[in-house]
Design a protein around this motif. Structure first.
Motif, PDB file in Angstrom:
ATOM      1  N   ASP A   1       4.391  -8.921  14.986  1.00  0.00           N
ATOM      2  CA  ASP A   1       4.850  -7.684  15.865  1.00  0.00           C
ATOM      3  C   ASP A   1       4.623  -6.304  15.037  1.00  0.00           C
ATOM      4  N   GLU A   2       3.794  -5.377  15.435  1.00  0.00           N
ATOM      5  CA  GLU A   2       3.363  -4.084  14.839  1.00  0.00           C
ATOM      6  C   GLU A   2       4.461  -3.612  14.105  1.00  0.00           C
ATOM      7  N   SER A   3       5.692  -3.717  14.825  1.00  0.00           N
ATOM      8  CA  SER A   3       7.031  -2.752  14.489  1.00  0.00           C
ATOM      9  C   SER A   3       7.654  -3.511  13.338  1.00  0.00           C
ATOM     10  N   ALA A   4       7.345  -4.822  13.073  1.00  0.00           N
ATOM     11  CA  ALA A   4       7.957  -5.725  11.839  1.00  0.00           C
ATOM     12  C   ALA A   4       7.072  -5.812  10.823  1.00  0.00           C
ATOM     13  N   LYS A   5       6.846  -4.471  10.130  1.00  0.00           N
ATOM     14  CA  LYS A   5       5.995  -4.338   8.971  1.00  0.00           C
ATOM     15  C   LYS A   5       6.686  -5.165   7.746  1.00  0.00           C
TER      16      LYS A   5
ATOM     17  N   GLY B   1       0.731  -1.187   0.077  1.00  0.00           N
ATOM     18  CA  GLY B   1      -0.108   0.006   0.154  1.00  0.00           C
ATOM     19  C   GLY B   1       0.965   1.217   0.032  1.00  0.00           C
ATOM     20  N   SER B   2       1.986   1.211   0.767  1.00  0.00           N
ATOM     21  CA  SER B   2       2.747   2.210   1.078  1.00  0.00           C
ATOM     22  C   SER B   2       3.635   2.796  -0.578  1.00  0.00           C
ATOM     23  N   ILE B   3       3.845   1.620  -1.063  1.00  0.00           N
ATOM     24  CA  ILE B   3       4.440   1.584  -2.324  1.00  0.00           C
ATOM     25  C   ILE B   3       3.611   2.139  -3.505  1.00  0.00           C
ATOM     26  N   ILE B   4       2.227   1.347  -3.414  1.00  0.00           N
ATOM     27  CA  ILE B   4       1.253   2.323  -4.396  1.00  0.00           C
ATOM     28  C   ILE B   4       0.949   3.464  -4.274  1.00  0.00           C
ATOM     29  N   LEU B   5       1.088   3.829  -2.999  1.00  0.00           N
ATOM     30  CA  LEU B   5       0.907   5.359  -2.609  1.00  0.00           C
ATOM     31  C   LEU B   5       2.007   6.076  -3.225  1.00  0.00           C
TER      32      LEU B   5
ATOM     33  N   SER C   1      -4.341   0.356  11.414  1.00  0.00           N
ATOM     34  CA  SER C   1      -2.967   0.782  12.194  1.00  0.00           C
ATOM     35  C   SER C   1      -2.723   2.435  12.257  1.00  0.00           C
ATOM     36  N   ASP C   2      -2.580   3.032  13.463  1.00  0.00           N
ATOM     37  CA  ASP C   2      -2.268   4.598  13.417  1.00  0.00           C
ATOM     38  C   ASP C   2      -0.913   4.511  12.723  1.00  0.00           C
ATOM     39  N   SER C   3       0.151   3.739  13.316  1.00  0.00           N
ATOM     40  CA  SER C   3       1.406   3.847  12.810  1.00  0.00           C
ATOM     41  C   SER C   3       1.777   3.753  11.232  1.00  0.00           C
ATOM     42  N   SER C   4       0.747   2.726  10.760  1.00  0.00           N
ATOM     43  CA  SER C   4       0.976   2.600   9.395  1.00  0.00           C
ATOM     44  C   SER C   4       0.370   3.828   8.530  1.00  0.00           C
ATOM     45  N   LEU C   5      -0.522   4.402   9.273  1.00  0.00           N
ATOM     46  CA  LEU C   5      -1.039   5.662   8.578  1.00  0.00           C
ATOM     47  C   LEU C   5      -0.105   6.636   8.753  1.00  0.00           C
ATOM     48  N   GLU C   6       0.350   6.994   9.920  1.00  0.00           N
ATOM     49  CA  GLU C   6       1.384   7.908  10.222  1.00  0.00           C
ATOM     50  C   GLU C   6       2.392   7.912   9.036  1.00  0.00           C
ATOM     51  N   ARG C   7       2.823   6.596   9.082  1.00  0.00           N
ATOM     52  CA  ARG C   7       4.058   6.301   7.756  1.00  0.00           C
ATOM     53  C   ARG C   7       3.573   6.802   6.425  1.00  0.00           C
ATOM     54  N   ALA C   8       2.375   6.640   6.337  1.00  0.00           N
ATOM     55  CA  ALA C   8       1.710   6.867   4.855  1.00  0.00           C
ATOM     56  C   ALA C   8       1.672   8.357   4.628  1.00  0.00           C
TER      57      ALA C   8
ATOM     58  N   GLU D   1      14.708   8.145  -6.623  1.00  0.00           N
ATOM     59  CA  GLU D   1      13.315   8.596  -6.999  1.00  0.00           C
ATOM     60  C   GLU D   1      12.293   8.050  -5.779  1.00  0.00           C
ATOM     61  N   TYR D   2      12.620   7.056  -5.168  1.00  0.00           N
ATOM     62  CA  TYR D   2      11.664   6.601  -4.196  1.00  0.00           C
ATOM     63  C   TYR D   2      12.133   6.742  -2.656  1.00  0.00           C
ATOM     64  N   ILE D   3      11.129   6.678  -1.881  1.00  0.00           N
ATOM     65  CA  ILE D   3      11.355   7.046  -0.343  1.00  0.00           C
ATOM     66  C   ILE D   3      11.325   5.359   0.242  1.00  0.00           C
ATOM     67  N   THR D   4      12.696   4.900   0.430  1.00  0.00           N
ATOM     68  CA  THR D   4      12.658   3.610   0.748  1.00  0.00           C
ATOM     69  C   THR D   4      13.007   3.553   2.395  1.00  0.00           C
ATOM     70  N   GLU D   5      13.115   4.579   2.924  1.00  0.00           N
ATOM     71  CA  GLU D   5      13.333   4.613   4.354  1.00  0.00           C
ATOM     72  C   GLU D   5      12.076   4.249   5.028  1.00  0.00           C
ATOM     73  N   GLY D   6      12.175   3.212   6.045  1.00  0.00           N
ATOM     74  CA  GLY D   6      10.799   2.730   6.687  1.00  0.00           C
ATOM     75  C   GLY D   6       9.919   1.810   5.943  1.00  0.00           C
ATOM     76  N   ILE D   7      10.289   1.705   4.761  1.00  0.00           N
ATOM     77  CA  ILE D   7       9.491   0.508   3.938  1.00  0.00           C
ATOM     78  C   ILE D   7      10.041  -0.820   4.572  1.00  0.00           C
TER      79      ILE D   7
END
Length: 345
Positions: free
Chosen positions: A334-338, A177-181, A198-205, A307-313
Motif C-alpha cells: 500500500d503506497e500509504s504504508a511506507k 532514503g529519507s533518513i540518509i537525506l 512516488s510523488d508522495s515520497s518525493l513530497e515528503r522528502a 535532532e531528527y524529524i521523525t514525523e512521517g517516517i
C-alpha cells in the motif's frame, strides 16, 4: 508451568506461525527484554518473501527493537529493571580482524538479529547486556523503534565521507532514503537531490530538507542532474532503492562526477551492467555499507535531543496482537504504508 509468551516465526518463505512458548530466563550476563516496539524493515519483507540472501529459516524477524528491561542477570551493571532500552541488531566475536579494526558490523562471525539469529517479533527475549543501550523514557516507543534505521543513516554517510560541500544524489526516497537525506543535511550538505517514482515520497522528502526532487518515471534523471549541477554531476550517491539495476542506474555517466563516491545499500543478487571503465574513467570509489558501527549511542542522544524529524517516517502502527496485518501489507503493498512499526500490547 513457566510464564508463557507469543512469538512470530517465519517457518519458510510465505509461511508464518504465531507460537506460544515459555518466557526465557536471562543468563548471568544477559537481560530479559519486554518488547514495546519493533520497526518493520525492507529486509523483513525480504525474509518473508524468501529474498534475503543472509537469512535462514525458521526465523523470528525483527532487528529494530525497543523495550523495557524486565529482569537482569547477576553480573549486569549497565542497566536495571525498568530501564527503556534499544537492542543492537548484531552479536560479534570481538576477536577477529574486523572486530579489532573498527569494523565489527562485518565481523567474521557476525550474527544479525532477525536474519541469521532470532529477532524481536516476540513479547520477550534475552540479549547480552553489552548489546543494549539505555534511552530516555521521554522518547516515545514509536520513535524508539526508529533508532536502528537512523543509525544506518549515520553509518552510511560516514562511510560515504559526506562533507558540507558535497552534492548528494539519493536514489529511493523511502524510509532509509529519507533518513540518509536527514543525515546529509545534518552534516551541512547544501545540495541534496532525491529521486523516486512516488510523488508522495518525493513530497515528503522536501519536508525533510531535499533541495531538488526527480520523479524518474516522468523525468530524464541524467538530464535533470546535469541541469541542477550545471553539468558537473554529483560528488556522492546513495542507492537506497536497491532494485535490480539500480546500482547501474546510479553509475551511468552524468549522475556522478569524476572522483565521486557511490554507496550501495542493498543486497540484490541480480547481476548489474557495470564495467571497469564506468568506475575507472572517473576514478570512482564504490563503498559498501552494512548495518552500523558504533552509531547507536550517538543516534540515541540525537533522538533524545529531538535532532531528527521523525514525523512521517513511520506511517503505519500495528498491534502485535494483530501481526497478521503486517504480513497482509507485505503481500498487498500500500503506497500509504511506507514504514510499519509493531506496538506491543
Amino acid at each position: 508451568m513457566d510464564k508463557m509468551m507469543k512469538e512470530v516465526v517465519v517457518v519458510e518463505p510465505h509461511k508464518v506461525e504465531v507460537r506460544e512458548v515459555p518466557v526465557p530466563v536471562p543468563g548471568a550476563d544477559e537481560v530479559l527484554i519486554q518488547m514495546k516496539s519493533a520497526g518493520v524493515c525492507g529486509s523483513d519483507h525480504h525474509i518473508y518473501h524468501g529474498l534475503n540472501p543472509c537469512s535462514t529459516y525458521p526465523r523470528i524477524p525483527g532487528h529494530e527493537n525497543a523495550g523495557i528491561v524486565a529482569q537482569v542477570g547477576e553480573n549486569v551493571t549497565n542497566v536495571k529493571v525498568g530501564d527503556h532500552i534499544i537492542v543492537d541488531l548484531i552479536s560479534t566475536c570481538g576477536t577477529c580482524y574486523q572486530c579489532t579494526h573498527g569494523r565489527k558490523n562485518v565481523c567474521e562471525h557476525v550474527k544479525v538479529r532477525g536474519s541469521g539469529a532470532d529477532g524481536g517479533w516476540r513479547e520477550y527475549f534475552t540479549a547480552p547486556a553489552n548489546e543494549v543501550y539505555k534511552i530516555s523514557d521521554e522518547v516515545s516507543w514509536e520513535d524508539a523503534a526508529l533508532v536502528e534505521p537512523f543509525a544506518i543513516g549515520s553509518h552510511c554517510t560516514t562511510r560515504g565521507r559526506v562533507v558540507e560541500d558535497d552534492v548528494v544524489f539519493i536514489l529511493g526516497a523511502g524510509t532509509i532514503g529519507s533518513i540518509i537525506l536527514q543525515s546529509c543535511k545534518a552534516k551541512g550538505c547544501k545540495t541534496v537531490i532525491c529521486c523516486d517514482v512516488s510523488d508522495s515520497s518525493l513530497e515528503r522528502a522536501k519536508g525533510y530538507g531535499a533541495d531538488y526532487v526527480i520523479n524518474s518515471k516522468k523525468e530524464d534523471v541524467v538530464k535533470r542532474v546535469q541541469e541542477i549541477t550545471e553539468g558537473h554531476g554529483c560528488t556522492v550517491a546513495f542507492d537506497s532503492a536497491c532494485f535490480p539495476g539500480s546500482l547501474t542506474m546510479c553509475l551511468q555517466p552524468g549522475i556522478l562526477c569524476n572522483a565521486a563516491r557511490m554507496v550501495p545499500m542493498g543486497f540484490s543478487t541480480a547481476q548489474e551492467g557495470i564495467t571497469q571503465a564506468m568506475i575507472n574513467q572517473r576514478e570512482l570509489d564504490i563503498i559498501g555499507s552494512r548495518m552500523s558501527q558504533n552509531a547507536f549511542e550517538p543516534t540515541i542522544e540525537r533522538m533524545e535531543n529531538h535532532e531528527y524529524i521523525t514525523e512521517g517516517i513511520a506511517t503505519t502502527f500495528i498491534k502485535f496482537s494483530e501481526i497478521d496485518k503486517v504480513f497482509y501489507l507485505m503481500d498487498h503493498p500500500d503506497e500509504s504504508a511506507k514504514k510499519m512499526v509493531i506496538l506491543f500490547d
